[in-house]
Design a protein around this motif. Structure first.
Motif, mmCIF file in Angstrom:
data_model
loop_
_atom_site.group_PDB
_atom_site.id
_atom_site.type_symbol
_atom_site.label_atom_id
_atom_site.label_comp_id
_atom_site.label_asym_id
_atom_site.label_seq_id
_atom_site.Cartn_x
_atom_site.Cartn_y
_atom_site.Cartn_z
ATOM 1 N N SER A 126 0.825 -1.217 0.000
ATOM 2 C CA SER A 126 0.000 0.000 0.000
ATOM 3 C C SER A 126 0.855 1.261 0.000
ATOM 4 N N ALA A 127 2.014 1.202 0.643
ATOM 5 C CA ALA A 127 2.874 2.389 0.727
ATOM 6 C C ALA A 127 3.515 2.745 -0.608
ATOM 7 N N GLU A 128 3.497 1.830 -1.570
ATOM 8 C CA GLU A 128 4.136 2.068 -2.864
ATOM 9 C C GLU A 128 3.273 2.900 -3.811
ATOM 10 N N VAL A 132 -4.115 8.099 -2.285
ATOM 11 C CA VAL A 132 -4.607 7.595 -0.999
ATOM 12 C C VAL A 132 -5.669 6.523 -1.216
ATOM 13 N N LYS A 133 -6.460 6.678 -2.247
ATOM 14 C CA LYS A 133 -7.499 5.677 -2.546
ATOM 15 C C LYS A 133 -6.869 4.341 -2.933
ATOM 16 N N ASP A 134 -5.785 4.391 -3.706
ATOM 17 C CA ASP A 134 -5.094 3.152 -4.071
ATOM 18 C C ASP A 134 -4.453 2.508 -2.844
ATOM 19 N N ARG A 135 -3.907 3.330 -1.981
ATOM 20 C CA ARG A 135 -3.305 2.787 -0.758
ATOM 21 C C ARG A 135 -4.366 2.091 0.092
ATOM 22 N N SER A 174 -2.049 5.325 10.726
ATOM 23 C CA SER A 174 -1.083 5.600 9.661
ATOM 24 C C SER A 174 -1.103 7.097 9.334
ATOM 25 N N ASP A 175 -0.201 7.515 8.486
ATOM 26 C CA ASP A 175 -0.165 8.923 8.078
ATOM 27 C C ASP A 175 -1.440 9.328 7.339
ATOM 28 N N ALA A 435 5.021 20.562 11.968
ATOM 29 C CA ALA A 435 4.790 20.085 10.601
ATOM 30 C C ALA A 435 3.397 19.473 10.466
ATOM 31 N N ARG A 436 2.981 18.707 11.460
ATOM 32 C CA ARG A 436 1.644 18.098 11.403
ATOM 33 C C ARG A 436 0.552 19.155 11.510
ATOM 34 N N LEU A 437 0.762 20.156 12.365
ATOM 35 C CA LEU A 437 -0.217 21.230 12.500
ATOM 36 C C LEU A 437 -0.331 22.026 11.209
ATOM 37 N N ASP A 438 0.799 22.358 10.604
ATOM 38 C CA ASP A 438 0.781 23.125 9.354
ATOM 39 C C ASP A 438 0.075 22.341 8.248
#
Length: 451
Positions: A126-128, A132-135, A174-175, A435-438
């Motif tokens: 999935s990470a490849e 996002v839909k493909d993952r 996950s991210d 970074a996550r907030l931005d």
């Protein structure tokens, strides 16, 4: 040697072979007939539930392949494993998937095949993909592949636990969790699922953590009859209750507050303390006495028969509470159930939304109130900060939001403010939190532009 002696010897060999066949036939006589009693091996297979139908659903294709290959199954499996690894390295996903299907037909009860391949599909393949839909599609493929293994190995606890981990951990942490959690209820393949969930994974349209909890419960039920080989037993059996914590925390992260979130934390606390906390475990350190996570000093003194036994039991309770982070999660649930902590989360989240919509005066009032409530609760529960990265991140996010708002308003931050101690002591975490907030604020602004 004349011909007569040779013929007699051959007849003796033949008679000996026939004689040997008699016990083999009697021992291997199949069961199921009404007139002929089953042989010893068939009876033992039924008694110890070792037959294909006892282990799980029978796959006729698998049985046929194993019969045709005779003794060459091992060679075929090794070749297929090598091919699958090659397809993975060359990113030939379709060929890798079909090869994995061939492997499990040859080794349907080899649990490692199911665990490895499902993990590979859900996490690595999935990470490849860029979309996002493909993952999400490949995460689902991993979960569905594992469900086939669960059907064929119906009594194995490890596979049910792994299914819970894919649906809970991969989809929820996950991210891409923000999208995956949404897709789990509303699949992006609208043509096939009409805007609803994929029924193979989420028939009732529940939150991913609640579905994961159901799988962990199934794993626990199976573990009572078949030993699991993944984690320490106390940790393994804690996961249904842990899923409630993850569910409650995810609601807050999604901006859901009020009664639904309060009930989620109540359910988490109750499940943790009255179900998992009261479950009796017999551990190697003190095998003669059952222990539980909620044991008090009085309970320990009452259970132990000697001073040495009491000492070992007390140490065992402490050690296994640490393994499961038992005291932390109990304290965390107590803290999150309080209205002031709920207000703190709500105000900080609403401040982020108000900031993204350029309502700076409202955002400033909300974040300052949230910081004040947050600081008060952390003073009441100081031990949480020793273990909880998520709470630390929430605190740092609140301070960052406050600084952003003051900068846009042309104001200078004061030297004394709630959560200053956390800000000063956690400087190493700030870049990642920022970074996550931005990224979150950027996504919010894009959503506003679309509207």
């Amino acid at each position: 040697m004349n011909q007569s002696e040779s013929r007699n010897r051959k007849l003796a060999y033949l008679g000996f072979i026939v004689l040997l066949l008699v016990p083999i036939v009697l021992l291997g006589m199949p069961g199921g007939g009404s007139s002929t009693p089953p042989g010893l091996l068939s009876s033992m297979r039924s008694k110890f539930e070792l037959g294909e139908s006892d282990i799980g659903k029978i796959d006729p294709t698998s049985a046929a392949m194993n019969m045709v290959l005779l003794g060459f199954r091992g060679i075929a499996v090794n070749t297929l494993w090598s091919n699958m690894d090659h397809y993975k390295n060359t990113k030939n996903w379709a060929q890798m998937k079909s090869t994995s299907d061939a492997i499990i037909r040859l080794q349907p009860h080899f649990i490692s095949v199911w665990r490895f391949t499902s993990w590979n599909l859900a996490f690595n393949v999935s990470a490849e993909w860029d979309s996002v839909k493909d993952r999400f599609h490949w995460v689902k493929e991993g979960a569905k592949f594992l469900q086939n293994g669960i059907d064929i190995n119906a009594k194995n606890p490890d596979l049910a636990w792994e299914e819970g981990r894919i649906i809970g951990f991969k989809i929820g942490m996950s991210d891409e969790a923000r999208y995956f959690r949404k897709f789990f209820k509303n699949d992006p393949d609208t043509e096939l699922y009409k805007g609803g969930p994929d029924p193979k994974l989420n028939e009732q349209g529940l939150d991913n953590y609640l579905v994961a909890r159901d799988w962990y419960l199934k794993a626990n039920d199976r573990e009572l009859n078949q030993r699991q080989r993944i984690l320490d037993r106390t940790l393994f059996r804690s996961y249904p209750a842990r899923s409630y914590f993850d569910y409650a925390a995810a609601l807050q992260k999604d901006g859901v507050f009020g009664e639904q979130t309060r009930v989620a934390w109540d359910d988490a606390y109750r499940d943790w303390t009255t179900k998992f906390g009261r479950e009796v475990f017999y551990v190697p350190e003190v095998p003669e006495v059952g222990m539980s996570m909620e044991m008090t000093e009085d309970d320990i003194s009452r259970q132990a028969k000697t001073g040495d036994e009491e000492r070992r039991l007390r140490k065992a309770v402490d050690d296994y509470q640490k393994i499961c982070n038992y005291r932390y999660w109990r304290e965390r649930a107590r803290c999150e159930r309080e209205p002031q902590m709920a207000d703190a989360h709500r105000e900080i989240y609403e401040a982020q939304v108000a900031y993204s919509e350029q309502r700076l005066t409202e955002a400033k009032a909300l974040v300052e109130s949230g910081m004040k409530n947050f600081g008060a609760m952390l003073k009441k529960y100081p031990d949480l900060l020793q273990y909880d990265d998520l709470l630390l991140e929430d605190a740092l996010t609140a301070v960052l939001m406050w600084q952003y708002i003051l900068k846009l308003s042309g104001e200078t931050p004061t030297d004394d403010y709630p959560l200053k101690v956390i800000w000063d002591s956690q400087q190493g975490r700030i870049p990642d939190v920022q970074a996550r907030l931005d990224r979150w604020l950027l996504e919010q602004s894009r959503n506003i532009d679309k509207k």
